[in-house]
Write a protein that holds these residues in place. Structure first.
Motif, PDB file in Angstrom:
ATOM      1  N   GLU A  23       0.836  -1.200   0.000  1.00 13.78           N
ATOM      2  CA  GLU A  23       0.000   0.000   0.000  1.00 13.78           C
ATOM      3  C   GLU A  23       0.879   1.263   0.000  1.00 13.78           C
ATOM      4  N   LEU A  24       1.920   1.243   0.839  1.00 14.33           N
ATOM      5  CA  LEU A  24       2.805   2.419   0.888  1.00 14.33           C
ATOM      6  C   LEU A  24       3.545   2.583  -0.439  1.00 14.33           C
ATOM      7  N   ALA A  25       3.980   1.440  -1.026  1.00 13.33           N
ATOM      8  CA  ALA A  25       4.696   1.513  -2.305  1.00 13.33           C
ATOM      9  C   ALA A  25       3.799   2.162  -3.366  1.00 13.33           C
ATOM     10  N   ARG A  26       2.522   1.776  -3.383  1.00 15.83           N
ATOM     11  CA  ARG A  26       1.573   2.370  -4.353  1.00 15.83           C
ATOM     12  C   ARG A  26       1.457   3.867  -4.112  1.00 15.83           C
ATOM     13  N   GLU A  27       1.315   4.233  -2.837  1.00 17.80           N
ATOM     14  CA  GLU A  27       1.118   5.642  -2.513  1.00 17.80           C
ATOM     15  C   GLU A  27       2.339   6.486  -2.878  1.00 17.80           C
ATOM     16  N   LEU A  28       3.532   5.918  -2.658  1.00 16.96           N
ATOM     17  CA  LEU A  28       4.744   6.686  -2.952  1.00 16.96           C
ATOM     18  C   LEU A  28       5.152   6.568  -4.420  1.00 16.96           C
ATOM     19  N   GLY A  29       4.406   5.739  -5.170  1.00 19.89           N
ATOM     20  CA  GLY A  29       4.709   5.551  -6.587  1.00 19.89           C
ATOM     21  C   GLY A  29       5.998   4.771  -6.822  1.00 19.89           C
ATOM     22  N   LEU A  30       6.361   3.907  -5.883  1.00 18.26           N
ATOM     23  CA  LEU A  30       7.586   3.106  -6.052  1.00 18.26           C
ATOM     24  C   LEU A  30       7.288   1.904  -6.938  1.00 18.26           C
ATOM     25  N   PRO A  31       8.267   1.481  -7.760  1.00 17.68           N
ATOM     26  CA  PRO A  31       8.013   0.357  -8.664  1.00 17.68           C
ATOM     27  C   PRO A  31       7.893  -0.984  -7.922  1.00 17.68           C
ATOM     28  N   GLY A  32       8.529  -1.121  -6.774  1.00 21.63           N
ATOM     29  CA  GLY A  32       8.473  -2.389  -6.032  1.00 21.63           C
ATOM     30  C   GLY A  32       8.459  -2.118  -4.545  1.00 21.63           C
ATOM     31  N   ILE A  33       8.594  -3.211  -3.784  1.00 23.66           N
ATOM     32  CA  ILE A  33       8.474  -3.035  -2.331  1.00 23.66           C
ATOM     33  C   ILE A  33       9.825  -3.171  -1.617  1.00 23.66           C
ATOM     34  N   ASP A  34      10.880  -3.458  -2.409  1.00 26.05           N
ATOM     35  CA  ASP A  34      12.152  -3.828  -1.783  1.00 26.05           C
ATOM     36  C   ASP A  34      12.791  -2.717  -0.948  1.00 26.05           C
ATOM     37  N   ASP A  35      12.506  -1.467  -1.295  1.00 31.20           N
ATOM     38  CA  ASP A  35      13.168  -0.379  -0.576  1.00 31.20           C
ATOM     39  C   ASP A  35      12.431   0.040   0.696  1.00 31.20           C
ATOM     40  N   ILE A  36      11.266  -0.576   0.926  1.00 29.32           N
ATOM     41  CA  ILE A  36      10.487  -0.177   2.109  1.00 29.32           C
ATOM     42  C   ILE A  36      10.821  -1.111   3.274  1.00 29.32           C
ATOM     43  N   VAL A  37      10.979  -0.538   4.447  1.00 26.90           N
ATOM     44  CA  VAL A  37      11.225  -1.345   5.643  1.00 26.90           C
ATOM     45  C   VAL A  37       9.956  -1.304   6.492  1.00 26.90           C
ATOM     46  N   LYS A  38       9.401  -2.481   6.760  1.00 26.32           N
ATOM     47  CA  LYS A  38       8.201  -2.514   7.597  1.00 26.32           C
ATOM     48  C   LYS A  38       8.560  -2.990   8.999  1.00 26.32           C
ATOM     49  N   LEU A  39       8.408  -2.087   9.950  1.00 22.28           N
ATOM     50  CA  LEU A  39       8.681  -2.427  11.353  1.00 22.28           C
ATOM     51  C   LEU A  39       7.413  -2.101  12.149  1.00 22.28           C
ATOM     52  N   ALA A  40       6.292  -2.664  11.676  1.00 13.49           N
ATOM     53  CA  ALA A  40       4.995  -2.220  12.196  1.00 13.49           C
ATOM     54  C   ALA A  40       4.132  -3.318  12.802  1.00 13.49           C
ATOM     55  N   SER A  41       4.431  -4.581  12.543  1.00 16.58           N
ATOM     56  CA  SER A  41       3.494  -5.626  12.994  1.00 16.58           C
ATOM     57  C   SER A  41       4.164  -6.737  13.786  1.00 16.58           C
ATOM     58  N   ASN A  42       5.354  -6.463  14.308  1.00 17.40           N
ATOM     59  CA  ASN A  42       6.068  -7.443  15.141  1.00 17.40           C
ATOM     60  C   ASN A  42       6.247  -8.790  14.438  1.00 17.40           C
ATOM     61  N   GLU A  43       6.516  -8.689  13.134  1.00 18.42           N
ATOM     62  CA  GLU A  43       6.790  -9.904  12.358  1.00 18.42           C
ATOM     63  C   GLU A  43       8.251 -10.302  12.568  1.00 18.42           C
ATOM     64  N   ASN A  44       8.615 -11.457  12.038  1.00 13.30           N
ATOM     65  CA  ASN A  44       9.974 -11.971  12.205  1.00 13.30           C
ATOM     66  C   ASN A  44      10.824 -11.540  11.018  1.00 13.30           C
ATOM     67  N   ALA A  45      11.793 -10.643  11.275  1.00 11.95           N
ATOM     68  CA  ALA A  45      12.591 -10.086  10.179  1.00 11.95           C
ATOM     69  C   ALA A  45      13.506 -11.126   9.543  1.00 11.95           C
ATOM     70  N   LEU A  46      13.718 -12.267  10.198  1.00 10.06           N
ATOM     71  CA  LEU A  46      14.537 -13.318   9.573  1.00 10.06           C
ATOM     72  C   LEU A  46      13.735 -14.112   8.551  1.00 10.06           C
ATOM     73  N   GLY A  47      12.437 -13.901   8.535  1.00 18.23           N
ATOM     74  CA  GLY A  47      11.596 -14.636   7.598  1.00 18.23           C
ATOM     75  C   GLY A  47      11.056 -15.904   8.245  1.00 18.23           C
ATOM     76  N   PRO A  48      10.394 -16.750   7.410  1.00 12.85           N
ATOM     77  CA  PRO A  48       9.824 -17.978   7.956  1.00 12.85           C
ATOM     78  C   PRO A  48      10.915 -18.990   8.301  1.00 12.85           C
ATOM     79  N   SER A  49      10.600 -19.928   9.148  1.00 15.22           N
ATOM     80  CA  SER A  49      11.492 -21.045   9.410  1.00 15.22           C
ATOM     81  C   SER A  49      11.822 -21.725   8.070  1.00 15.22           C
ATOM     82  N   PRO A  50      13.114 -21.902   7.736  1.00 16.18           N
ATOM     83  CA  PRO A  50      13.459 -22.540   6.458  1.00 16.18           C
ATOM     84  C   PRO A  50      12.868 -23.943   6.332  1.00 16.18           C
ATOM     85  N   ARG A  51      12.763 -24.640   7.449  1.00 19.74           N
ATOM     86  CA  ARG A  51      12.157 -25.979   7.391  1.00 19.74           C
ATOM     87  C   ARG A  51      10.685 -25.893   6.975  1.00 19.74           C
TER      88      ARG A  51
END
Ligand SMILES: Cc1ncc(COP(=O)(O)O)c(C=O)c1O
Length: 369
Positions: A23-51
């Motif tokens: 949503e923020l990428a759309r609003e800022l007119g960015l072509p993708g989401i890679d440059d945005i850092v989301k630190l808003a929902s207490n998610e795991n920044a390491l990503g999912p368990s590889p297993r």
């Protein structure tokens, strides 16, 4: 459209989740989401368990089949891990669903729940959805006041929610405080220990709430795969409770409330101790990094044990908008009663540095005013 609805439903405030990156990428007119850092929902920044990722790859071609409605293998593995009977485990579409199921079972206009003023908002919203009262007890130094919560319990109190660690304050009550509370609490309300972030603590700091379930006390423990296991997108959490309460939950839940991909991934993630350990270490280091940054800049913060931290910035909502302009998503906290704060999730070292860089730009802009 003029629907004839239950009036208290039309009056319900909507929960404001963390803003999606897209949503923020759309609003800022960015072509993708890679440059945005989301630190808003207490998610795991390491990503999912590889297993879990590996298990999901294998499971993808079976997605034409309905899931196992009883979550048999996952429930068995959870029961084994915690040393309870499988009949005492209920899986949910996130632990959020278990909270709602508790509402279905216990709450109506003649009763209520007890929580802290600065606790996870969903408890209050669920009470409102069932026309039930929520007594919100003021916190002490941003921490649950368990004595105050004891005093707030009435004959018609059905549920007491103790989020430990608490979201959004990141504070916790320790085992000794919980034992003292449990020694005094009357038997009629169900005490719900919401332990969404507990795996982020070293084992020796986790209060042993499970023993209250073994002792047959009126207790329910909530856990989730959304945080330490990194599976927030799949929506899977669980409750540990008496077999009798679990039985009631199965009557009110949807037949296939946990999807097949989520069951597969959660089963693999449960065994992935090293991912949880890496996440715990990243969180600990990230908290230190944030605290150092706040102290260096003279910003007041609430010491946290979880993967997020509350920091006082002045006008939190305005600051949240300024961070968004800098491609960083944080969370305003006015809905929680902390209008001067933002809540920042701990990310990877680089994420945190991007946040700190944006913070500096925002602070220097302010100095110029
Ligand atoms: C304290 C607490 N409980 C429960 C949840 C719900 O988690 P989920 O529904 O993803 O399991 C959250 C999510 O942020 C939380 O902070």
């Amino acid at each position: 459209m003029n629907y004839s609805t239950k009036t208290w439903i039309s009056d319900l405030p909507s929960y404001e989740p963390g803003r999606p990156i897209e949503e923020l990428a759309r609003e800022l007119g960015l072509p993708g989401i890679d440059d945005i850092v989301k630190l808003a929902s207490n998610e795991n920044a390491l990503g999912p368990s590889p297993r879990a990722v590996e298990a999901m790859r294998h499971a993808a071609s079976d997605m034409h089949l309905y899931p196992d409605g009883s979550c048999h293998y996952l429930a068995e593995a959870i029961a084994h891990k915690h040393g309870v009977d499988v009949s005492q485990v209920v899986l949910g579409n996130g632990s959020n669903e278990i909270i709602e199921l508790l509402g279905h079972i216990f709450l109506d206009r003649d009763n209520g729940l007890v929580m802290s003023e600065g606790a996870f908002l969903i408890y209050k919203l669920v009470a409102m959805a069932f026309q039930s009262e929520s007594a919100a007890v003021p916190m002490r130094s941003y921490t649950h006041d368990l004595d105050g919560m004891l005093d707030a319990i009435q004959d018609d109190t059905r549920l007491v929610f103790i989020a430990n660690p608490n979201n959004p304050t990141g504070t916790m009550v320790d085992g000794a405080e919980i034992d003292r509370f449990m020694d005094q609490v009357p038997g009629h309300p169900l005490i719900v220990f919401d332990e969404a972030y507990i795996e982020l603590l070293p084992v020796n700091r986790r209060p042993d709430t499970l023993r209250y379930i073994h002792d047959g006390r009126n207790v329910c423990i909530l856990r989730t795969f959304s945080k330490a296991h990194g599976l927030a997108g799949l929506r899977v959490g669980y409750g540990l409770m008496s077999g009798d309460l679990a039985n009631l939950m199965h009557r009110v839940r949807q037949p296939f409330n946990v999807n097949a991909m989520a069951q597969t991934a959660a089963l693999a993630a449960l065994e992935d101790e090293s991912h949880v350990e890496n996440t715990r270490r990243m969180t600990e280091e990230g908290l230190e990094q944030m605290v150092r940054a706040f102290e260096d800049r003279g910003l007041e913060y609430v010491p946290s044990v979880a993967n997020f931290i509350l920091v006082r910035v002045g006008n939190g909502r305005e600051c949240y908008n300024k961070f968004a302009e800098q491609w960083v998503i944080v969370r305003p906290m006015d809905a929680y009663g902390f209008p001067d704060h933002i809540r920042v999730t701990i990310g990877t070292h680089d994420d945190n540095e991007k946040f700190i860089g944006a913070l500096d730009r925002i602070m220097s802009e302010r100095d110029k005013l």
